[in-house]
Motif scaffolding. Structure first.
Motif, mmCIF file in Angstrom:
data_model
loop_
_atom_site.group_PDB
_atom_site.id
_atom_site.type_symbol
_atom_site.label_atom_id
_atom_site.label_comp_id
_atom_site.label_asym_id
_atom_site.label_seq_id
_atom_site.Cartn_x
_atom_site.Cartn_y
_atom_site.Cartn_z
ATOM 1 N N ILE A 91 -2.828 4.561 -1.671
ATOM 2 C CA ILE A 91 -3.571 4.988 -0.486
ATOM 3 C C ILE A 91 -3.376 6.493 -0.298
ATOM 4 O O ILE A 91 -2.360 7.053 -0.703
ATOM 5 C CB ILE A 91 -3.123 4.241 0.791
ATOM 6 C CG1 ILE A 91 -1.600 4.358 0.983
ATOM 7 C CG2 ILE A 91 -3.571 2.789 0.762
ATOM 8 C CD1 ILE A 91 -1.090 3.812 2.306
ATOM 9 N N GLN A 92 -4.364 7.115 0.314
ATOM 10 C CA GLN A 92 -4.272 8.547 0.568
ATOM 11 C C GLN A 92 -3.611 8.855 1.903
ATOM 12 O O GLN A 92 -3.147 9.975 2.124
ATOM 13 C CB GLN A 92 -5.668 9.174 0.515
ATOM 14 C CG GLN A 92 -6.299 9.129 -0.864
ATOM 15 C CD GLN A 92 -7.675 9.782 -0.887
ATOM 16 O OE1 GLN A 92 -8.361 9.863 0.135
ATOM 17 N NE2 GLN A 92 -8.084 10.254 -2.059
ATOM 18 N N SER A 93 -3.584 7.853 2.800
ATOM 19 C CA SER A 93 -3.018 8.074 4.131
ATOM 20 C C SER A 93 -2.544 6.756 4.720
ATOM 21 O O SER A 93 -2.969 5.671 4.285
ATOM 22 C CB SER A 93 -4.071 8.682 5.064
ATOM 23 O OG SER A 93 -5.121 7.747 5.294
ATOM 24 N N VAL A 94 -1.676 6.839 5.709
ATOM 25 C CA VAL A 94 -1.230 5.633 6.421
ATOM 26 C C VAL A 94 -2.415 4.957 7.085
ATOM 27 O O VAL A 94 -2.504 3.714 7.115
ATOM 28 C CB VAL A 94 -0.145 6.010 7.462
ATOM 29 C CG1 VAL A 94 0.098 4.842 8.428
ATOM 30 C CG2 VAL A 94 1.157 6.373 6.755
ATOM 31 N N GLU A 95 -3.327 5.732 7.619
ATOM 32 C CA GLU A 95 -4.503 5.163 8.278
ATOM 33 C C GLU A 95 -5.284 4.262 7.324
ATOM 34 O O GLU A 95 -5.770 3.183 7.698
ATOM 35 C CB GLU A 95 -5.410 6.277 8.807
ATOM 36 C CG GLU A 95 -6.424 5.818 9.839
ATOM 37 C CD GLU A 95 -5.787 5.298 11.113
ATOM 38 O OE1 GLU A 95 -6.256 4.242 11.603
ATOM 39 O OE2 GLU A 95 -4.820 5.916 11.601
ATOM 40 N N GLU A 96 -5.385 4.678 6.068
ATOM 41 C CA GLU A 96 -6.065 3.860 5.058
ATOM 42 C C GLU A 96 -5.317 2.549 4.848
ATOM 43 O O GLU A 96 -5.925 1.484 4.696
ATOM 44 C CB GLU A 96 -6.162 4.635 3.743
ATOM 45 C CG GLU A 96 -6.929 3.894 2.648
ATOM 46 C CD GLU A 96 -6.951 4.669 1.326
ATOM 47 O OE1 GLU A 96 -7.275 4.046 0.290
ATOM 48 O OE2 GLU A 96 -6.637 5.876 1.329
ATOM 49 N N GLY A 97 -3.996 2.607 4.859
ATOM 50 C CA GLY A 97 -3.190 1.390 4.711
ATOM 51 C C GLY A 97 -3.363 0.451 5.885
ATOM 52 O O GLY A 97 -3.455 -0.769 5.714
ATOM 53 N N TYR A 148 0.859 -1.188 0.000
ATOM 54 C CA TYR A 148 0.000 0.000 0.000
ATOM 55 C C TYR A 148 0.894 1.235 0.000
ATOM 56 O O TYR A 148 1.604 1.511 0.971
ATOM 57 C CB TYR A 148 -0.924 -0.014 1.221
ATOM 58 C CG TYR A 148 -1.858 -1.207 1.205
ATOM 59 C CD1 TYR A 148 -3.002 -1.199 0.414
ATOM 60 C CD2 TYR A 148 -1.577 -2.355 1.952
ATOM 61 C CE1 TYR A 148 -3.855 -2.296 0.369
ATOM 62 C CE2 TYR A 148 -2.423 -3.453 1.916
ATOM 63 C CZ TYR A 148 -3.562 -3.423 1.118
ATOM 64 O OH TYR A 148 -4.397 -4.506 1.068
ATOM 65 N N VAL A 149 0.879 1.985 -1.128
ATOM 66 C CA VAL A 149 1.812 3.085 -1.357
ATOM 67 C C VAL A 149 1.054 4.412 -1.382
ATOM 68 O O VAL A 149 -0.005 4.522 -2.031
ATOM 69 C CB VAL A 149 2.561 2.894 -2.696
ATOM 70 C CG1 VAL A 149 3.670 3.926 -2.839
ATOM 71 C CG2 VAL A 149 3.122 1.481 -2.808
ATOM 72 N N HIS A 150 1.595 5.408 -0.696
ATOM 73 C CA HIS A 150 0.986 6.734 -0.723
ATOM 74 C C HIS A 150 0.823 7.193 -2.166
ATOM 75 O O HIS A 150 1.709 6.995 -3.009
ATOM 76 C CB HIS A 150 1.845 7.726 0.063
ATOM 77 C CG HIS A 150 1.135 9.003 0.354
ATOM 78 N ND1 HIS A 150 1.010 10.014 -0.582
ATOM 79 C CD2 HIS A 150 0.485 9.438 1.470
ATOM 80 C CE1 HIS A 150 0.324 11.019 -0.060
ATOM 81 N NE2 HIS A 150 0.001 10.699 1.189
ATOM 82 N N GLU A 151 -0.320 7.805 -2.429
ATOM 83 C CA GLU A 151 -0.659 8.175 -3.812
ATOM 84 C C GLU A 151 0.392 9.078 -4.469
ATOM 85 O O GLU A 151 0.551 9.064 -5.694
ATOM 86 C CB GLU A 151 -2.022 8.854 -3.847
ATOM 87 C CG GLU A 151 -2.121 10.109 -3.013
ATOM 88 C CD GLU A 151 -3.536 10.675 -2.961
ATOM 89 O OE1 GLU A 151 -4.435 10.065 -3.563
ATOM 90 O OE2 GLU A 151 -3.733 11.722 -2.319
ATOM 91 N N ASN A 152 1.132 9.845 -3.675
ATOM 92 C CA ASN A 152 2.173 10.706 -4.252
ATOM 93 C C ASN A 152 3.366 9.920 -4.781
ATOM 94 O O ASN A 152 4.152 10.444 -5.580
ATOM 95 C CB ASN A 152 2.663 11.711 -3.208
ATOM 96 C CG ASN A 152 1.601 12.717 -2.821
ATOM 97 O OD1 ASN A 152 0.624 12.884 -3.542
ATOM 98 N ND2 ASN A 152 1.787 13.381 -1.686
ATOM 99 N N LEU A 153 3.515 8.674 -4.324
ATOM 100 C CA LEU A 153 4.687 7.869 -4.699
ATOM 101 C C LEU A 153 4.344 6.651 -5.541
ATOM 102 O O LEU A 153 5.244 5.980 -6.052
ATOM 103 C CB LEU A 153 5.421 7.390 -3.433
ATOM 104 C CG LEU A 153 6.023 8.443 -2.506
ATOM 105 C CD1 LEU A 153 6.699 7.758 -1.316
ATOM 106 C CD2 LEU A 153 7.026 9.301 -3.253
ATOM 107 N N VAL A 154 3.058 6.338 -5.670
ATOM 108 C CA VAL A 154 2.690 5.031 -6.229
ATOM 109 C C VAL A 154 3.174 4.858 -7.672
ATOM 110 O O VAL A 154 3.620 3.763 -8.061
ATOM 111 C CB VAL A 154 1.175 4.780 -6.107
ATOM 112 C CG1 VAL A 154 0.374 5.719 -7.009
ATOM 113 C CG2 VAL A 154 0.852 3.327 -6.391
ATOM 114 N N GLU A 155 3.125 5.915 -8.478
ATOM 115 C CA GLU A 155 3.552 5.786 -9.879
ATOM 116 C C GLU A 155 5.053 5.504 -9.964
ATOM 117 O O GLU A 155 5.492 4.600 -10.684
ATOM 118 C CB GLU A 155 3.193 7.052 -10.651
ATOM 119 C CG GLU A 155 3.467 6.943 -12.152
ATOM 120 C CD GLU A 155 2.989 8.164 -12.920
ATOM 121 O OE1 GLU A 155 3.571 8.450 -13.999
ATOM 122 O OE2 GLU A 155 2.047 8.839 -12.451
ATOM 123 N N ALA A 156 5.838 6.255 -9.202
ATOM 124 C CA ALA A 156 7.294 6.055 -9.216
ATOM 125 C C ALA A 156 7.659 4.700 -8.609
ATOM 126 O O ALA A 156 8.544 3.994 -9.127
ATOM 127 C CB ALA A 156 7.980 7.179 -8.437
#
Length: 473
Positions: free
Chosen positions: A386-392, A288-296
């Motif tokens: 994911i949008q947040s750690v809590e979501e993960g 589960y990767v933060h949306e700001n990093l998921v593409e990279a």
């Protein structure tokens, strides 16, 4: 090569044999004895008759046997690794790593053999406790039935045999049907190390036949099992009042927070996902990767995955080889196809080439799909934004399993919060959930098990506590 059962210190032929084939080459590598009911009973009887002799060994004597075993494994390191690779198709580089861990596990067992002790109880803290001396001792529980899996055929056996010897418990070992050669090899080494006859017995055959007889025997005091939740629950239901230690499945997840260094994390995640073809209880299955990093992250993960070397497990360059059986390969491929049909993005892999399932990366996997909610036990990994750690945390906890989970973050508060909220047996901060060393308390919650392995902790489960009180009046 026609193998024999190991019962009461003797190598015994069986009436029936089954052919054992290499998962990679499909070549016949051995004929494996199929123990009869009478032979399973004979193994149990041999262990039962050895209880007193084992219990009477001093801590020094038990440690010495285990230390000799360590030396023998060191002398036979390559042979042991080749046996693992041959029967399970674990790439040799990982098989050598397993042998090294096996050596450490027996070394830890030798050391813990000298540390088994009780405690003083201050009875005079109670109104009626004056003039009484109380202490506890830990005594061997009795015959251990050890039922072990194929994926770590030496080290997961060591986690049962090592502490049993350290305590003074005799064992009947039923190894996985695909990986019995490692168990027979262990019996050879323990024979050389001076283990009393009957203290280790190795019986092979079907789990339904051999396993059930071990689980239901009145002479067996404890069953220790590593495998699937379905089989584990069945064992517990059949075992009656005997102690049952279960190490079961998982679909381990990791959370990648915003702002972390992907170049350090991606190589760890690739190893965690694809070591031993993903056939590891704590294999990294869900990312589960933060949306700001998921593409990279996905691009780097794909690139690293496609550099993995597929081939013969006995070749030291091989990273990935065959799954344990064609049946498992077909099952894993069907799960991938189900995900693709549900519009999951297939980033790489997903096909079978030269009879090997390519390491597979999926993105945007719904939680109800088998590749996410069940234990995949194959080289398949899912990546979700994911949008947040809590979501993960919520996503990882939304599982019937709970063995280990990981989080990569630069924030101490976030790490502490995750360590409290993740409902698993072990939380790894800034590491993958696939990390394990052999003295740590390892085990899960929910359908991942009911016990902890790690020598000290297994020893506690393999002993009975006895209270002794002296009235000094």
């Amino acid at each position: 090569m026609k193998e024999k059962l190991y019962i009461n210190g003797e190598w015994v032929e069986a009436e029936q044999y089954a052919e054992l084939f290499s998962p990679y080459s499909q070549e016949k590598i051995a004929e494996i004895p199929q123990a009869s009911d009478g032979q399973v009973d004979a193994a149990i009887d041999a262990a039962y008759a050895t209880r007193e002799a084992m219990a009477n060994l001093t801590a020094y004597e038990k440690a010495e046997i285990l230390e000799k075993l360590v030396v023998l494994f060191k002398e036979n390191r390559m042979r042991a690794a080749q046996i693992i690779s041959l029967e399970s198709s674990k790439p040799l580089k990982f098989a050598l790593g397993e042998v090294d861990r096996t050596i450490e596990t027996y070394k830890f067992a030798a050391e813990e053999a000298k540390r088994i002790h009780g405690e003083m109880i201050p009875l005079d803290a109670a109104k009626n406790g004056a003039n009484r001396l109380a202490y506890t001792v830990r005594e061997p529980i009795g015959v251990i039935a050890a039922i072990t899996p194929f994926n770590f055929p030496m080290n997961l056996v060591a986690h049962k045999i090592g502490p049993a010897i350290a305590v003074g418990n005799p064992v009947v070992l039923k190894p996985a049907s695909q990986t019995p050669l490692s168990a027979f090899f262990l019996a050879e080494l323990l024979e050389q190390a001076g283990l009393p006859k009957g203290a280790l017995n190795v019986v092979t055959g079907s789990g339904r036949k051999v396993g059930d007889r071990l689980v239901t025997s009145d002479k067996v005091s404890m069953v220790t099992f590593t495998g699937s939740p379905e089989v584990g629950i069945g064992i517990r239901n059949k075992a009656g009042l005997k102690r049952v230690a279960l190490e079961l499945g998982s679909n381990a997840g990791v959370i990648i927070d915003d702002g972390v260094d992907l170049d350090k994390i991606v190589p760890k995640c690739v190893v965690g996902a694809f070591s031993n073809q993903g056939q590891v209880c704590i294999s990294l299955q869900r990312i589960y990767v933060h949306e700001n990093l998921v593409e990279a992250f996905t691009a780097k993960f794909k690139e690293a995955t496609e550099k993995l070397v597929l081939g013969d497990p006995l070749d030291e360059k091989t990273d990935i080889s065959a799954l344990i059986s064609r049946k498992e390969q077909d099952r894993a491929k069907a799960w991938i196809d189900e995900a693709v049909e549900a519009d999951v993005q297939l980033v790489t892999g997903g096909t079978i080439e030269n009879d090997l399932l390519l390491p597979t990366v999926l993105v945007g996997v719904a939680p109800h799909l088998k590749v996410s909610c069940q234990e995949v036990f194959a080289p398949i990994v899912s990546i979700n934004a994911i949008q947040s750690v809590e979501e993960g945390i919520t996503a990882i906890n939304d599982s019937r399993y709970g063995l280990q989970a990981g989080i990569f973050t630069n924030d101490i508060a976030t790490a502490m919060h995750a360590s409290k909220k993740l409902h698993v047996g072990g939380v790894l901060i800034n590491d993958i959930p696939t990390y394990r060393v052999d003295q740590m308390p390892y085990g899960g919650v929910k359908e991942s098990g009911n016990s902890r392995e790690g020598l000290k902790y297994t020893i506690e489960e393999m002993t009975e506590m006895k209270l002794v009180i002296w009235n000094q009046e």
